[in-house]
Design an enzyme around this catalytic site. Structure first.
Site, mmCIF file in Angstrom:
data_model
loop_
_atom_site.group_PDB
_atom_site.id
_atom_site.type_symbol
_atom_site.label_atom_id
_atom_site.label_comp_id
_atom_site.label_asym_id
_atom_site.label_seq_id
_atom_site.Cartn_x
_atom_site.Cartn_y
_atom_site.Cartn_z
ATOM 1 N N ASP A 262 0.833 -1.215 0.000
ATOM 2 C CA ASP A 262 0.000 0.000 0.000
ATOM 3 C C ASP A 262 0.865 1.263 0.000
ATOM 4 O O ASP A 262 2.005 1.253 0.449
ATOM 5 C CB ASP A 262 -0.916 -0.022 1.233
ATOM 6 N N ARG B 146 -0.405 9.293 -9.947
ATOM 7 C CA ARG B 146 -0.493 8.053 -9.154
ATOM 8 C C ARG B 146 0.137 6.860 -9.873
ATOM 9 O O ARG B 146 0.746 5.999 -9.240
ATOM 10 C CB ARG B 146 -1.958 7.747 -8.814
ATOM 11 N N HIS C 170 2.654 3.448 -8.884
ATOM 12 C CA HIS C 170 2.458 2.021 -9.179
ATOM 13 C C HIS C 170 3.669 1.474 -9.942
ATOM 14 O O HIS C 170 4.118 0.359 -9.687
ATOM 15 C CB HIS C 170 1.179 1.803 -9.994
ATOM 16 N N SER D 195 -7.483 -5.379 -5.205
ATOM 17 C CA SER D 195 -8.575 -5.919 -4.384
ATOM 18 C C SER D 195 -9.912 -5.849 -5.123
ATOM 19 O O SER D 195 -10.052 -5.105 -6.105
ATOM 20 C CB SER D 195 -8.677 -5.131 -3.070
ATOM 21 N N ARG E 76 -12.203 2.323 -8.169
ATOM 22 C CA ARG E 76 -11.332 3.470 -8.482
ATOM 23 C C ARG E 76 -11.671 4.037 -9.868
ATOM 24 O O ARG E 76 -12.339 3.376 -10.673
ATOM 25 C CB ARG E 76 -9.871 3.031 -8.447
ATOM 26 N N LEU F 250 10.710 -20.563 -4.786
ATOM 27 C CA LEU F 250 9.642 -19.752 -4.194
ATOM 28 C C LEU F 250 8.352 -19.838 -5.018
ATOM 29 O O LEU F 250 8.402 -19.785 -6.247
ATOM 30 C CB LEU F 250 10.119 -18.284 -4.167
ATOM 31 N N SER G 141 -8.190 -4.509 5.011
ATOM 32 C CA SER G 141 -8.731 -4.216 3.678
ATOM 33 C C SER G 141 -9.123 -5.491 2.904
ATOM 34 O O SER G 141 -8.791 -5.642 1.736
ATOM 35 C CB SER G 141 -7.727 -3.381 2.873
#
Ligand code: IPE
Ligand code: IPE
Ligand code: MG
Length: 236
Positions: A16, A29, A33, A61, A67, A127, A192
């Site tokens: 976040d 923005r 990102h 999410s 948005r 991983l 959230s």
């Protein structure tokens, strides 16, 4: 890292603060990102090096669909580009990519890039990197209940067999252990709608750093902090 450091098997991260990182710099923005994508790269690298088995990253999410359209579009484009550009590196690192969430909500081109990356990395044994996309914890639980009901209706199971362990097998995360460590960046103290069922006993680590500033050393710090926790799981 000291020899006493306990490496979590599964780390989950709420990435976040991209927007605030950009705002502080007078940038749009989407630049936040973009910068956050480099933090993803470093975290994957660090987890691979340390021998973490699972890393789940909350990337988009269920609620993020609310948005503005332009931001959603930029995020989806970035995701697709990330998948196409980073898959070779993911494979070189022996990382296996997986995804959780309502993946069919994503634009077709993203779904395609995602399934190609998943396929190409499916034989890797290092991983496991799990991207949570169009993911909501409540939605996952509802989807799990529907799946459980289908099994009941089909006669595969009867009501008496329903336990937390059985229900876990109906969640998107059925193949993965619960997270040991949950990290949230940007100082917000909330979940959230992330992994509501799975984090019952996860250790929580919150840092004020915004996600684009969260790099390898920050992950090491979080793991060092985790190492000092005494996990009791309700016992003594
Ligand atoms: C996290 O950063 C990325 C996503 C949720 C997709 P934000 O975009 O939420 O950034 P802030 O919280 O507004 O700073
Ligand atoms: C959580 O961040 C979702 C992701 C990191 C993908 P948000 O920015 O969407 O969460 P809120 O709105 O601050 O709770
Ligand atoms: Mg946010």
């Amino acid at each position: 890292m000291s020899s006493k450091t306990v490496i979590p098997k599964h780390i989950a991260v709420i990435m976040d603060g991209n927007g605030r990182w950009a705002k502080e710099r007078g940038l749009p923005r989407r630049s936040g990102h973009q910068a956050g994508a480099e933090s993803v790269r470093e975290c994957v690298e660090a987890c691979s090096e340390l021998g973490v088995d699972f890393l789940t990253l909350y990337a988009f999410s269920s609620e993020n669909w609310n948005r503005p359209k332009a931001e959603i579009k930029a995020l989806m484009k970035l995701l697709e580009r990330f998948l196409r550009e980073k898959t070779p590196e993911i494979c070189e690192r022996n990382v296996r990519l997986q995804a959780i969430g309502r993946i069919t909500d994503l634009p077709e081109s993203c779904q395609k890039a995602l399934s190609e990356a998943i396929d190409r990395s499916s034989e890797n044994t290092g991983l496991t990197l799990i991207l949570a996309l169009s993911y909501g914890g409540r939605e996952e639980i509802v989807d799990g209940i529907k799946s459980l009901i289908r099994h009941l209706d089909d006669g595969h199971i009867d009501r008496g067999m329903i336990t937390p362990e059985l229900f876990s097998k109906h969640l998107y995360t059925r193949y993965y252990p619960d997270p040991d460590l949950l990290i949230r960046t940007s100082g917000e103290m909330r979940l959230s709608n992330f992994l509501l069922w799975q984090i019952s006993y996860s250790e929580i680590y919150i840092t004020n750093k915004n996600w684009p500033d969260f790099r390898k050393q920050d992950l090491h710090n979080a793991i060092e902090d985790f190492s000092k926790r005494q996990r009791r799981f309700g016992g003594l």
